[in-house]
Scaffold this active site. Structure first.
Site, PDB file in Angstrom:
ATOM      1  N   HIS A 259     -25.379 -43.824  -5.588  1.00 30.50           N
ATOM      2  CA  HIS A 259     -25.046 -42.472  -6.012  1.00 30.50           C
ATOM      3  C   HIS A 259     -25.792 -42.329  -7.580  1.00 30.50           C
ATOM      4  O   HIS A 259     -25.651 -40.943  -7.894  1.00 30.50           O
ATOM      5  CB  HIS A 259     -23.866 -41.905  -5.496  1.00 30.50           C
TER       6      HIS A 259
ATOM      7  N   HIS B 134     -25.295 -30.142 -11.974  1.00 30.31           N
ATOM      8  CA  HIS B 134     -24.890 -31.657 -11.326  1.00 30.31           C
ATOM      9  C   HIS B 134     -24.272 -32.326 -12.557  1.00 30.31           C
ATOM     10  O   HIS B 134     -24.212 -33.655 -12.359  1.00 30.31           O
ATOM     11  CB  HIS B 134     -26.009 -32.268 -11.141  1.00 30.31           C
TER      12      HIS B 134
HETATM   13  C1  K8Y Z   1     -25.921 -31.538  -4.774  1.00 31.49           C
HETATM   14  C2  K8Y Z   1     -24.085 -34.543  -6.868  1.00 31.49           C
HETATM   15  C3  K8Y Z   1     -26.572 -36.110  -5.924  1.00 31.49           C
HETATM   16  C4  K8Y Z   1     -26.443 -34.043  -4.840  1.00 31.49           C
HETATM   17  C5  K8Y Z   1     -32.031 -30.805  -3.868  1.00 31.49           C
HETATM   18  C6  K8Y Z   1     -31.059 -31.367  -2.401  1.00 31.49           C
HETATM   19  C7  K8Y Z   1     -29.609 -31.806  -2.533  1.00 31.49           C
HETATM   20  C8  K8Y Z   1     -29.011 -32.139  -3.419  1.00 31.49           C
HETATM   21  C9  K8Y Z   1     -26.411 -32.539  -4.773  1.00 31.49           C
HETATM   22  C10 K8Y Z   1     -24.340 -32.445  -5.388  1.00 31.49           C
HETATM   23  C11 K8Y Z   1     -25.151 -33.769  -6.335  1.00 31.49           C
HETATM   24  C12 K8Y Z   1     -25.770 -34.491  -5.178  1.00 31.49           C
HETATM   25  N1  K8Y Z   1     -28.093 -31.459  -3.082  1.00 31.49           N
HETATM   26  O1  K8Y Z   1     -32.723 -29.874  -3.558  1.00 31.49           O
HETATM   27  O2  K8Y Z   1     -32.135 -31.301  -4.955  1.00 31.49           O
HETATM   28  O3  K8Y Z   1     -29.187 -33.546  -3.874  1.00 31.49           O
HETATM   29  O4  K8Y Z   1     -23.573 -33.850  -8.552  1.00 31.49           O
HETATM   30  O5  K8Y Z   1     -23.072 -35.501  -6.358  1.00 31.49           O
HETATM   31  O6  K8Y Z   1     -26.569 -37.114  -4.639  1.00 31.49           O
HETATM   32  O7  K8Y Z   1     -25.747 -35.865  -7.065  1.00 31.49           O
END
Ligand code: K8Y
Length: 623
Positions: free
Chosen positions: A509, A278
């Protein structure tokens, strides 16, 4: 002719749908080879986040906003003439609202590829949002609903992206820059609210340095779009992309970069199931020195268009005198050591030169603390290197005790939510709230009542009425499978309200966490980070609290008043309307937070919302 232009014409004939489950299967994917200006990603129609059914009655021309709706030629790949030929009546073939990759699409693809089914016997609870047993296809009949005349007109006409105004890229950072905390520019809000905000093109412009090389750490990439964000004079300077993609996703990423020989890759190891990369960071090496940007935006257009995102920009770090020791140029916050430790955790040869380069620079002006997560199971002193125990340690050591601290709430604000168990005692209160409420110890330390914790996450109504409408929910991937197991959590929830920033309708975000005074005027600390509300991001204790397990890479910066020679940060009331500079901290949403009403529900991305149309006249019917 472009698809988007065509959609606009179609819409002049009245209601139409861009979604139909039958026709969808007939779509012929575009040829993968595209000129370098268009992403070469194949729209993966199996895994698009949703079908969007337009029920907009009003012609775009009738929109009061028509004069600002200069529609850009899409930079996304068109779905090709085959699709158009298959169109009939007032329906056209389904079009993914955005052919560029979205984090949501990426997550879904990972599931399709079995990426999430690989292992993890250990923890059912941390299973990510889209489970393997998701129904293949919900048969959404794209009913074209009757529209009432009260329906809001689409602010964008039928085409998704509207042109940024001519002065969008004018940079004005005259205001409060002592914190070096910035929001992104948002298209479609009053100009004054973009004062002091930054677009990626500005971040990469010569204004901040003459670029020699850069590294882009991120989760989701549209490489042709990314290349376009660099100014022409820097466009062929070497770029390293640090990502977490494996298998097919990795192959697609590499394929995207084929036209760009200046781009190379570094795949972050992700050895623990369900971990993701991330971290969002830019390392920018200039003729004049070096700079770090830690941010919340993916490298895709949608993330820089109508979402609220945050970033910290480092000062320009000058080169140290030749022959200086690697430990020289440290900041009072130990930022240099911590950044090097974070980078070393990748154990990636592709980053070795960058680690050496950073050692040769003077980072002593840094006033923030680095808080990272890197995947692993950590014991002993290493337990405090990453995730929430790292935050806890910094708060213990550097956040001064405050009077009546039990009355100072903590606020967490995020764009996704992981699974946190059957009740609050499993992780949220036992671990995370404990960390957020930690401060340096006062003389006496009596057992005290836990301070309140307010959690900010968009409601369905927030998303419906947002600038993007329901598609904003594609970046808020809280799943029904996770949500239904933790209804208890939702009682903590507060809506997304950001009138102070002009961004109430630009869905977050950004992820932020803070400790604030009972009257919401003083901050004990503030954190901006990639880390959502999840155990994968922040870590979870194991083995009778002798070990912490972290799944993902995350990165953020912590502001502590002591590093600014202050006891608290005053909250700046008017930080985002181009007003005067001050020493106040620019909190990016309204205070105090507004609790969900009894009718509000948290946004859940994989269930339908068809009772009320969004700002574009669409409903949300995920497949
Ligand atoms: C993936 C991103 C975000 C969220 C958990 C739920 C899954 C999840 C995710 C990529 C991004 C983001 N996935 O278990 O965490 O949250 O990098 O944008 O909203 O930042």
């Amino acid at each position: 002719m472009s698809v988007k232009a065509e959609m606009s014409q179609e819409s002049q004939h009245g209601r139409w749908s861009i979604s139909d489950s039958e026709e969808e299967d007939n779509i012929i994917p575009p040829t993968p080879q595209k000129p370098s200006v268009t992403p070469s990603i194949k729209p993966n129609l199996e895994s698009k986040p949703s079908k969007i059914t337009t029920i907009l009655e009003q012609k775009p021309e009738q929109s009061p906003n028509v004069n600002v709706n200069h529609v850009k030629e899409p930079s996304a790949p068109s779905i090709g003439s085959e699709a158009r030929q298959a169109a009939h009546g007032n329906q056209i073939n389904p079009v993914k609202y955005e052919s560029n990759p979205s984090p949501a699409l990426k997550r879904k693809r990972e599931t399709d590829e079995g990426g999430w089914n690989l292992s993890s016997s250990d923890d059912e609870e941390t299973r990510p949002s889209v489970p393997k047993n998701e129904p293949k296809k919900v048969n959404v009949s794209p009913k074209k609903k009757k529209t009432e005349h009260t329906r809001p007109p689409s602010p964008h006409g039928a085409c998704y992206y509207k042109e940024e105004p001519a002065d969008f890229f004018e940079t004005n950072l005259s205001m409060n820059d002592m914190y070096r905390f910035y929001l992104n520019k948002v298209t479609g809000i009053q100009k004054k609210f973009n004062t002091g905000a930054l677009h990626i093109k500005e971040i990469l412009s010569p204004m901040f340095g003459m670029l020699k090389e850069s590294v882009q750490f991120n989760y989701c990439f549209d490489i042709p779009w990314m290349v376009e964000q660099y100014p022409p004079e820097f466009r062929d300077k070497p770029v390293v992309i640090v990502h977490g993609d494996k298998r097919e996703a990795k192959a697609r990423l590499i394929e995207q970069a084929k036209p760009y020989p200046h781009i190379t890759f570094c795949q972050a190891k992700l050895d623990i199931a369900f971990g993701t990369h991330h971290t969002k960071m830019m390392l920018l090496w200039y003729e004049e020195g070096f700079r770090v940007i830690i941010l919340t935006s993916n490298l895709i257009r949608a993330d820089w268009y109508q979402k609220t995102q945050g970033l910290w920009m480092s000062p320009l770090y000058p080169r140290l005198p030749e022959g200086s020791p690697g430990l020289a140029g440290e900041s009072p916050t130990n930022f240099k050591r911590d950044l090097l430790e974070y980078l070393e955790a990748y154990r990636a040869p592709e980053l070795a030169d960058w680690i050496d380069r950073i050692k040769q620079h003077d980072l002593s002006e840094t006033r923030v603390y680095l808080i990272g997560s890197t995947p692993g199971r950590y014991q002993g002193p290493a337990m405090e290197k990453w995730g929430h125990l790292r935050l806890r340690k910094l708060l213990r050591e550097h956040a001064r005790p405050i009077q009546n601290e039990e009355r100072w709430p903590v606020i967490g604000q995020f764009s996704s939510i992981g699974s946190m168990g059957l009740d609050k005692t499993k992780w949220l209160a036992a671990e995370f709230q404990h960390t957020l409420t930690t401060l340096g110890r006062a003389e006496k330390s009596l057992p005290i009542s836990q301070p309140q914790m307010h959690l900010i996450y968009p409601s369905v109504e927030n998303v419906r009425t947002s600038l993007e409408g329901y598609p904003a929910g594609g970046s808020l991937p809280y799943s029904i499978q996770t949500a239904q197991k933790q209804l208890w959590l939702h009682s903590y929830f507060h809506g997304w309200h950001a009138d102070v920033t002009g961004r109430s309708n630009a869905m977050p975000h950004i992820k932020t966490y803070m400790r604030i005074s009972p009257d919401f005027t003083q901050l004990a600390w503030f954190l901006v980070t990639s880390a959502n509300l999840s155990k994968a991001a922040w870590g979870a204790l194991e083995k009778n609290n002798t070990q912490i397990m972290v799944r993902s890479y995350e990165l953020g910066v912590l502001y502590l008043p002591s590093a600014f020679n202050m006891s608290t940060f005053p909250v700046e009331k008017n930080a985002f309307s181009g007003s005067a500079s001050s020493k106040g901290f620019p909190v990016p949403y309204d205070l105090p937070p507004h609790r969900y009403s009894s009718k509000d529900q948290p946004w859940i991305w994989n269930i339908p919302y068809t009772k009320a149309p969004d700002t574009h006249g669409n409903v949300w019917a995920p497949s």
